[in-house]
Design an enzyme around this catalytic site. Sequence first.
Site, PDB file in Angstrom:
ATOM      1  N   HIS B  53      17.046  14.524  12.306  1.00 19.02           N
ATOM      2  CA  HIS B  53      16.157  15.680  12.504  1.00 19.02           C
ATOM      3  C   HIS B  53      15.449  15.987  11.180  1.00 19.02           C
ATOM      4  CE1 HIS B  53      18.353  17.612  16.225  1.00 19.02           C
ATOM      5  NE2 HIS B  53      18.176  16.307  16.366  1.00 19.02           N
ATOM      6  N   GLU B  55      14.831  18.721   9.337  1.00 19.87           N
ATOM      7  CA  GLU B  55      15.469  19.524   8.285  1.00 19.87           C
ATOM      8  C   GLU B  55      16.724  18.857   7.744  1.00 19.87           C
ATOM      9  OE1 GLU B  55      15.144  19.978  11.530  1.00 19.87           O
ATOM     10  OE2 GLU B  55      15.855  21.993  12.089  1.00 19.87           O
ATOM     11  N   CYS B  83      18.416  23.587  15.179  1.00 20.19           N
ATOM     12  CA  CYS B  83      19.439  23.418  16.227  1.00 20.19           C
ATOM     13  C   CYS B  83      20.822  23.682  15.622  1.00 20.19           C
ATOM     14  CB  CYS B  83      19.382  21.986  16.766  1.00 20.19           C
ATOM     15  SG  CYS B  83      20.080  20.764  15.633  1.00 20.19           S
ATOM     16  N   CYS B  86      21.626  21.305  12.587  1.00 19.50           N
ATOM     17  CA  CYS B  86      20.856  21.580  11.372  1.00 19.50           C
ATOM     18  C   CYS B  86      21.212  22.950  10.791  1.00 19.50           C
ATOM     19  CB  CYS B  86      19.368  21.444  11.651  1.00 19.50           C
ATOM     20  SG  CYS B  86      18.937  19.718  11.999  1.00 19.50           S
TER      21      CYS B  86
END
Lengths: 161, 161
Positions: B53, B55, B83, B86
Site C-alpha cells: 500500500h 503509505e 486501512c 497502514c
Amino acid sequence: MRSHEFYMNIALEEAKKAALIGEVPIGAIVVHKGEVIARGHNMRESDQLPTAHAEHIAITEASKYIGSWRLEDCTLYVTLEPCVMCAGAIVMSRVPHVVYGAKDPKGGCCGSLMNLLEESRFNHRATVETGVLEAACSDILKGFFRELRAKKRKHKSIQEH
Amino acid sequence: MRSHEFYMNIALEEAKKAALIGEVPIGAIVVHKGEVIARGHNMRESDQLPTAHAEHIAITEASKYIGSWRLEDCTLYVTLEPCVMCAGAIVMSRVPHVVYGAKDPKGGCCGSLMNLLEESRFNHRATVETGVLEAACSDILKGFFRELRAKKRKHKSIQEH
C-alpha cells in the site's frame, strides 16, 4: 496432518533466531497445504524497520512464494499475539487461520486489547486459536527480558564503580 | 512552512503514478522537517504483495532514509484514509502526524470504521487531519473505478457478440 504443536515448534525455532541476535524473540511461519512456505523472526532493531515483525516478514515471504497477495489457503503460526499492524496485514492478505502461542495483554489485537481478526465491518475475517505451546512461547520472552535487565544492572554497576 | 495542500499535491502525484499502471490510485509521502523524504504509491497488484500500500511503502522508505524505525518528527500525507494495516504501521513507526484527503467509509481505520491512531490503549497516538484536497483525492479514485467499469462493460459486450 501435522498438529498445531508441530508447526508452533517451528515458529519457536524462528523466535530463537531472533534472541540470538538480540531481538525480542518472536517467530512466525506460514503453512500452505501442510507445507511451511515462509518463515520470519523479529528483525526490527537489526533492520531498523517498523514493519520487520516476525509475522509481517512471514506474510511477505509467503506472498512472494505463492505469487499472490491473497494467502487464502494458509495458516499463520506466531509465538506471540499479533500487534495492530500485523493483525492488519493478516486482514489485508486474507489469511483465513491464525494460531498464536502467548497472549500480549499490552499490545495484542487478536483478542487482548481488541480482535481485529473477527471484526465484522472488515471484508475479511480469520479464525483465531490461542494457547498453543503457550508456556514455551511466553518463557522465551520472559527469559529474554530477564537477561536484558541483568545486563543493564551489570552495566550500571560497572559505571558506578 | 509549506501548507498541507502543497504536500498533498505531491501525494496526489504519487496516486497518479499508480493509476498509470492500473493500480487503485492512492499516493503517500513522508515529510521530515519540511522535506519530502519518502514517496509511495499503491503497488499491490503489480507486486502481488498485500503490504504494498502507498503509505506502507512510504513509511518503509522513510525508515530507510532516516536509519531508524522511529519516525518521530515526521508527517505522513496520504490521499485516502489508511486501512487497518497502514494505521497499524503508523502506530508501530510512531509517526506523530497524519494528514489524509478522502475518507474511506468501507475500510478506513483513522476515523471511519474506527480510529486506531487515537486509541488510548496503544503506546503511541498520532494526530489526524482530514479533508485536505478531499475532492481531488476522491475524484481520482472515482475516475479510476468509472473507467474500470466501462472497460468491463466493453469487454463483456465484445464477448457477447
